[in-house]
Design a protein around this motif. Structure first.
Motif, PDB file in Angstrom:
ATOM      1  N   ALA A 197       0.843  -1.198   0.000  1.00 43.25           N
ATOM      2  CA  ALA A 197       0.000   0.000   0.000  1.00 43.25           C
ATOM      3  C   ALA A 197       0.878   1.247   0.000  1.00 43.25           C
ATOM      4  CB  ALA A 197      -0.926   0.002   1.212  1.00 43.25           C
ATOM      5  N   ARG A 198       1.914   1.230   0.843  1.00 45.39           N
ATOM      6  CA  ARG A 198       2.844   2.357   0.948  1.00 45.39           C
ATOM      7  C   ARG A 198       4.211   1.797   1.304  1.00 45.39           C
ATOM      8  NH1 ARG A 198       1.453   6.720   5.212  1.00 45.39           N
ATOM      9  NH2 ARG A 198       1.030   4.998   6.653  1.00 45.39           N
ATOM     10  N   ALA A 199       5.244   2.566   1.019  1.00 47.92           N
ATOM     11  CA  ALA A 199       6.575   2.177   1.472  1.00 47.92           C
ATOM     12  C   ALA A 199       7.345   3.435   1.815  1.00 47.92           C
ATOM     13  CB  ALA A 199       7.302   1.369   0.410  1.00 47.92           C
ATOM     14  N   GLY A 200       8.130   3.367   2.876  1.00 41.91           N
ATOM     15  CA  GLY A 200       8.947   4.513   3.264  1.00 41.91           C
ATOM     16  C   GLY A 200      10.147   4.018   4.044  1.00 41.91           C
ATOM     17  N   GLY A 201      11.326   4.580   3.738  1.00 40.07           N
ATOM     18  CA  GLY A 201      12.531   4.134   4.428  1.00 40.07           C
ATOM     19  C   GLY A 201      12.736   2.643   4.234  1.00 40.07           C
ATOM     20  N   GLY A 202      12.808   1.898   5.325  1.00 34.70           N
ATOM     21  CA  GLY A 202      13.022   0.452   5.252  1.00 34.70           C
ATOM     22  C   GLY A 202      11.770  -0.346   5.561  1.00 34.70           C
ATOM     23  N   ILE A 203      10.607   0.285   5.450  1.00 34.22           N
ATOM     24  CA  ILE A 203       9.347  -0.389   5.823  1.00 34.22           C
ATOM     25  C   ILE A 203       8.377  -0.409   4.632  1.00 34.22           C
ATOM     26  CG2 ILE A 203       7.266  -0.200   7.285  1.00 34.22           C
ATOM     27  CD1 ILE A 203       9.649  -1.084   8.926  1.00 34.22           C
ATOM     28  N   ILE A 204       7.740  -1.564   4.438  1.00 29.84           N
ATOM     29  CA  ILE A 204       6.622  -1.654   3.494  1.00 29.84           C
ATOM     30  C   ILE A 204       5.349  -1.859   4.299  1.00 29.84           C
ATOM     31  CG2 ILE A 204       5.515  -3.119   1.735  1.00 29.84           C
ATOM     32  CD1 ILE A 204       8.243  -3.600   0.525  1.00 29.84           C
ATOM     33  N   GLU A 205       4.352  -1.008   4.050  1.00 29.38           N
ATOM     34  CA  GLU A 205       3.049  -1.216   4.682  1.00 29.38           C
ATOM     35  C   GLU A 205       2.157  -1.901   3.663  1.00 29.38           C
ATOM     36  OE1 GLU A 205       1.245   1.861   7.365  1.00 29.38           O
ATOM     37  OE2 GLU A 205      -0.367   1.754   5.879  1.00 29.38           O
ATOM     38  N   ASP A 206       1.581  -3.044   4.026  1.00 29.72           N
ATOM     39  CA  ASP A 206       0.781  -3.784   3.057  1.00 29.72           C
ATOM     40  C   ASP A 206      -0.683  -3.348   3.110  1.00 29.72           C
ATOM     41  OD1 ASP A 206      -0.516  -5.184   5.098  1.00 29.72           O
ATOM     42  OD2 ASP A 206       0.498  -7.085   4.726  1.00 29.72           O
ATOM     43  N   VAL A 207      -1.475  -3.907   2.192  1.00 31.98           N
ATOM     44  CA  VAL A 207      -2.884  -3.480   2.074  1.00 31.98           C
ATOM     45  C   VAL A 207      -3.730  -3.862   3.283  1.00 31.98           C
ATOM     46  CG1 VAL A 207      -2.953  -3.350  -0.447  1.00 31.98           C
ATOM     47  CG2 VAL A 207      -3.309  -5.568   0.681  1.00 31.98           C
ATOM     48  N   ASP A 208      -3.186  -4.738   4.150  1.00 35.81           N
ATOM     49  CA  ASP A 208      -3.903  -5.104   5.371  1.00 35.81           C
ATOM     50  C   ASP A 208      -3.426  -4.298   6.575  1.00 35.81           C
ATOM     51  OD1 ASP A 208      -5.687  -7.465   4.598  1.00 35.81           O
ATOM     52  OD2 ASP A 208      -3.769  -8.041   3.729  1.00 35.81           O
ATOM     53  N   GLY A 209      -2.525  -3.342   6.331  1.00 37.07           N
ATOM     54  CA  GLY A 209      -2.049  -2.492   7.426  1.00 37.07           C
ATOM     55  C   GLY A 209      -0.842  -3.042   8.166  1.00 37.07           C
TER      56      GLY A 209
END
Ligand code: PLP
Length: 350
Positions: free
Chosen positions: A43-55
């Motif tokens: 859903a989003r990505a920033g720095g070293g983290i990916i946030e998926d569509v389930d949060g």
């Protein structure tokens, strides 16, 4: 640095329900040949983290295959690429040029190893850069043969499949492959029969003997090697190997090409992996980490070699796209500021 909190947060099973739903849609319409490591949808990505569509927030060890070295959605990349998007999206550099392309070529001339005059040509993907390095080396030398190494990876187009060592998954069933490609041993210290301390000189002697006897040095246009192998396993050629091979190339009028598509742009702690043994390649191919996630690739090298191809012989519709160039200038800005911080820290008395 990024709005997305740099934390791991697992709320559902992995993959979660929304990812599973998307996976079903994907399977129906996306070709099976395009695999995915983990069926978690971003859903989003920033720095070293990916946030998926389930949060869920997952630590991104994949970094888009060694691409988002400055972090996903790095501030300078987003800022510069967004501004460029608003100004203009495309003109084609070969039709109506723009400054970003020139600025990327200037940065490449400055950052790549060696003090000689350098020029660059920009492309969309790593494979395209490697293909063009071969075109340039052939135009310069008027020779045809290309030498590559065991375990090497150079891409998935027809010529670069021929250059790539591994059958599965890259080549299987996709032949016939381009001719005049020859593969020789690399100094894989960990698996070298007489031990890592002998691998450098022995593998170099074997490779050079094989080139001389089976191809003929005078027929070789280019020797292409990853100074740190990536897809074939993270293999650092044993010490002494790269200097011996580059010296052999120099002595025989062969263009020495460092494929730094994966190892370049601070991936190994230096701007380029070949700096580790003081290698100055004739040509260097870059991509992946160069533009912080936007598709850009380059061939950079000695001006007289780069100019061997006739006008109009290199290029492509999108090569050096202005938004990708802006992204590259943002990624380079980010790397420059962190390498200078590190240098300052290192030189400070403790
Ligand atoms: C990824 C890679 C390529 C191919 O780059 P693409 O952008 O995927 O075409 C070529 N050489 C090396 C060393 C690579 O790691």
């Amino acid at each position: 640095m990024t709005a997305l909190p740099q934390e791991r947060r697992v709320l559902t099973a992995i993959p979660g329900p929304k990812s599973r739903e998307l996976q079903t849609r994907r399977t129906a319409v996306v070709a099976q040949g395009v695999g995915s490591v983990l069926p978690v949808f971003t859903a989003r990505a920033g720095g070293g983290i990916i946030e998926d569509v389930d949060g869920n927030r997952l630590i991104d060890f994949g970094s888009g295959i060694a691409v988002t070295s400055v972090g996903a959605s790095a501030e300078a990349v987003v800022r510069r690429a967004s501004a460029q998007l608003a100004d203009f999206t495309h003109t084609c550099f070969m039709v109506t040029p723009y400054e970003g392309y020139v600025a990327v070529a200037e940065a490449l001339a400055e950052l790549t190893p060696g003090d000689h005059a350098k020029k660059s040509a920009l492309f969309n993907s790593g494979a395209e850069a490697v293909e063009n390095a071969v075109k340039i080396a052939r135009a310069y030398t008027k020779r045809q043969a290309v030498v590559v190494f065991d375990h090497g990876y150079h891409g998935r187009t027809n010529l670069t499949m021929a250059l790539t060592a591994k059958n599965m998954p890259y080549k299987h069933g996709f032949g016939p492959f381009a001719p005049e490609v020859y593969r020789v041993p690399v100094a894989y210290g960990y698996r070298w029969p007489t031990g890592p301390e002998n691998a450098g000189p022995e593998a170099a002697a074997q490779a050079i003997d094989q080139i001389s006897k089976q191809v003929g040095a005078e027929n070789v246009a280019a020797i292409i090697i990853e100074p740190l192998l990536g897809e074939g396993g993270f293999i650092e050629p044993a010490k002494g190997f790269l200097p011996a091979i580059s010296e052999f190339a120099r002595d025989n009028g062969i263009v020495f090409v460092a494929d730094e598509i994966q190892s370049g742009f601070c991936r190994t702690g230096q701007w380029f992996a070949c700096e580790d043994e003081g290698i100055v390649p004739d040509l260097i191919t870059t991509a992946k980490g160069i533009a912080g996630g936007l598709p850009l690739a380059a061939v950079t090298g000695r001006a007289e070699i780069m100019d061997a191809a006739h006008s109009g012989g290199l290029g492509g519709t999108y090569g050096g796209n202005p938004v990708a160039c802006a992204g590259a200038l943002g990624a380079i800005e980010t790397m420059r500021s962190s390498t200078s911080t590190r240098r300052r820290r290192r030189s400070r008395p403790s």
